[in-house]
Scaffold this motif. Sequence first.
Motif, PDB file in Angstrom:
ATOM      1  N   PRO A 152      -4.155   4.395  -1.013  1.00  0.00           N
ATOM      2  CA  PRO A 152      -3.807   3.399  -2.035  1.00  0.00           C
ATOM      3  C   PRO A 152      -4.795   3.437  -3.190  1.00  0.00           C
ATOM      4  CG  PRO A 152      -4.836   2.349  -0.146  1.00  0.00           C
ATOM      5  CD  PRO A 152      -4.664   3.781   0.216  1.00  0.00           C
ATOM      6  N   VAL A 153      -4.276   3.203  -4.393  1.00  0.00           N
ATOM      7  CA  VAL A 153      -5.151   3.168  -5.569  1.00  0.00           C
ATOM      8  C   VAL A 153      -5.877   1.832  -5.604  1.00  0.00           C
ATOM      9  CG1 VAL A 153      -3.667   4.755  -6.846  1.00  0.00           C
ATOM     10  CG2 VAL A 153      -3.284   2.281  -7.019  1.00  0.00           C
ATOM     11  N   GLU A 154      -6.807   1.714  -6.549  1.00  0.00           N
ATOM     12  CA  GLU A 154      -7.654   0.517  -6.608  1.00  0.00           C
ATOM     13  C   GLU A 154      -6.826  -0.750  -6.772  1.00  0.00           C
ATOM     14  OE1 GLU A 154     -11.348  -1.310  -9.274  1.00  0.00           O
ATOM     15  OE2 GLU A 154     -10.592   0.730  -9.630  1.00  0.00           O
ATOM     16  N   ARG A 155      -5.776  -0.702  -7.614  1.00  0.00           N
ATOM     17  CA  ARG A 155      -4.962  -1.901  -7.815  1.00  0.00           C
ATOM     18  C   ARG A 155      -4.262  -2.320  -6.532  1.00  0.00           C
ATOM     19  NH1 ARG A 155       0.060  -2.845  -8.117  1.00  0.00           N
ATOM     20  NH2 ARG A 155       0.546  -0.638  -8.045  1.00  0.00           N
ATOM     21  N   GLN A 156      -3.770  -1.356  -5.766  1.00  0.00           N
ATOM     22  CA  GLN A 156      -3.103  -1.666  -4.502  1.00  0.00           C
ATOM     23  C   GLN A 156      -4.089  -2.253  -3.489  1.00  0.00           C
ATOM     24  OE1 GLN A 156      -1.567   2.331  -4.049  1.00  0.00           O
ATOM     25  NE2 GLN A 156       0.536   1.564  -4.155  1.00  0.00           N
ATOM     26  N   HIS A 213      -6.679  -3.978  -4.233  1.00  0.00           N
ATOM     27  CA  HIS A 213      -6.961  -5.343  -4.682  1.00  0.00           C
ATOM     28  C   HIS A 213      -5.841  -6.289  -4.239  1.00  0.00           C
ATOM     29  CE1 HIS A 213      -8.429  -8.623  -7.115  1.00  0.00           C
ATOM     30  NE2 HIS A 213      -7.277  -8.675  -7.775  1.00  0.00           N
ATOM     31  N   LEU A 214      -4.590  -5.849  -4.392  1.00  0.00           N
ATOM     32  CA  LEU A 214      -3.455  -6.693  -4.033  1.00  0.00           C
ATOM     33  C   LEU A 214      -3.412  -6.946  -2.519  1.00  0.00           C
ATOM     34  CD1 LEU A 214      -0.593  -5.281  -6.295  1.00  0.00           C
ATOM     35  CD2 LEU A 214      -1.803  -7.441  -6.543  1.00  0.00           C
ATOM     36  N   VAL A 265       0.816  -1.220   0.000  1.00  0.00           N
ATOM     37  CA  VAL A 265       0.000   0.000   0.000  1.00  0.00           C
ATOM     38  C   VAL A 265       0.845   1.263   0.000  1.00  0.00           C
ATOM     39  CG1 VAL A 265      -1.872  -1.181   1.189  1.00  0.00           C
ATOM     40  CG2 VAL A 265      -0.206   0.111   2.532  1.00  0.00           C
ATOM     41  N   GLY A 266       2.170   1.129   0.022  1.00  0.00           N
ATOM     42  CA  GLY A 266       3.042   2.291  -0.077  1.00  0.00           C
ATOM     43  C   GLY A 266       3.166   3.091   1.197  1.00  0.00           C
ATOM     44  N   ALA A 267       3.068   2.429   2.348  1.00  0.00           N
ATOM     45  CA  ALA A 267       3.207   3.118   3.630  1.00  0.00           C
ATOM     46  C   ALA A 267       4.567   2.818   4.236  1.00  0.00           C
ATOM     47  CB  ALA A 267       2.090   2.689   4.585  1.00  0.00           C
ATOM     48  N   ARG A 268       4.918   3.599   5.250  1.00  0.00           N
ATOM     49  CA  ARG A 268       6.202   3.415   5.918  1.00  0.00           C
ATOM     50  C   ARG A 268       6.049   2.793   7.302  1.00  0.00           C
ATOM     51  NH1 ARG A 268       9.639   6.514   9.176  1.00  0.00           N
ATOM     52  NH2 ARG A 268       8.085   8.169   9.308  1.00  0.00           N
ATOM     53  N   ARG A 269       4.910   3.051   7.929  1.00  0.00           N
ATOM     54  CA  ARG A 269       4.688   2.572   9.289  1.00  0.00           C
ATOM     55  C   ARG A 269       3.326   1.899   9.403  1.00  0.00           C
ATOM     56  NH1 ARG A 269       5.609   7.888  12.764  1.00  0.00           N
ATOM     57  NH2 ARG A 269       4.525   8.784  10.958  1.00  0.00           N
ATOM     58  N   GLY A 270       3.139   1.186  10.502  1.00  0.00           N
ATOM     59  CA  GLY A 270       1.846   0.548  10.709  1.00  0.00           C
ATOM     60  C   GLY A 270       1.801  -0.217  12.009  1.00  0.00           C
TER      61      GLY A 270
END
Length: 463
Positions: free
Chosen positions: A196-200, A202-203, A88-93
């Motif tokens: 996140p975009v739709e493709r992300q 979905h993944l 999802v292109g994040a750095r933390r969680g």
Amino acid sequence: MTTPRLPKVAGIDSPPGQVPPPAHTGPPAPAVTQVTPAASAPGAVIQDRLAGWVSDLTTLHELTERLARTAALEDALHELLRAGAALVGARRGLVVLEPGDGLGPDTTVGLGLSRPDLGHIETVPRGATSYGRILDGLSTDPECRADLLSEDGLDPRHREVAARLGYAASFALPLATDAAGRLGAAVWLYDEPAEPVERQRHLIGLYARYATEHLARLLETERTRAWSRTLADELLPARLPRVAGVQLAVRHRSGPRGGGDWYDALPLPEGALGLAVGSVTGSGASAVAAMGRLRASLRAYAVMEGEDPVAVLSDLELLLRLTEPARSATALFAYCEPAQRKIVLAGAGHAPPLVIGERRTEFAETTLSAPLGMLACWEAPSVEIAPEPGETVLLYTDGLLHRTGDPMDRAFTRLHAAAASVPKGLRDDPGAIADHVLHTVLPDGLDAVDSDEDVVLLAARFE
């Protein structure tokens, strides 16, 4: 009047050498050169899409392979966070494990967040957080908050914590399966407004579906292990007796599936003391149950005829043969008279005791004999040892030797060297002696790692 900020599109950005980013993480940059007719042909577009699908499938395969290699629940949670952050292109969680059946275990694991950071997040009212709504059953779908600080009605504490920790957006995902129900929730945090975009989406949805099934299996395994360990501990003595003339200490390490190693110390008439260690074959609930029955039976035999250790083990062997015909066991029983510093013992396939003193460190000479349940009729002569004042007799199970990974002769040598190296200042404390031997034979935390081998050390220091 300020112009509202538009949320950024999150890209898949993983650390170098860890997770390969899927193809097409964002729209391509404008081309400087003129687009040729061939580049815009339908065939080229289809080929480009196929390449993107193959890249995405390859990434998912690699991520699920890495997750499948995790065998511990906490390791799987960390891997879930790392893979999800890349997708999802994040750095933390953070991931909050809170099974809906209320049976636990409950835990919170962070990525790029320290324990104090997680503590700050936990101060936000639960209903104001995405993961809190998921855990409370108020939301069952992924929840994206692309610009937290611009939200109308954002909880003041949530705004304060987000500003302090420096995150501006979040994407939350429920972790649930049809069979196990809700397991928890995962949240990834962005430093700037983003989503996140739709493709992300979905993944991460595909990955999370596999991840929750894997977590459910590990959760069930962890619960079984915890139950077995608890049951095994409950079947062992809650405390050691106090008998004049001798000091006792014990160290017990149970394997992940709950093994069949056991120990006992019981006061007997006329100031005597019975000491026993043993191990039954197998592991898991059946071995724990067999261990409990064997220990309880040995206690009864020790009270009736403890002065004769051979008779005690003979009775135990007969019981094992009649009630557990497919199982064998090792055992050592010692009848101690602390006032006379006299020990009479017999062993069935068990490792010899170790006498530790200021002037000697040696294994007691015991007769070779088969484990209980291996022969049609077990019997072996007893032996007598006489510890000097201040000496400690150490009884142990073979799990201590097996956990070293060495051949048995080298493991015995390591055990002898560890006992001989007990510092003089520790020799008055049987607990300190047991700790020194345990941590010397099994250094670097080997006594605490998951293993199919249980470990028991029972130390008796004679005054």
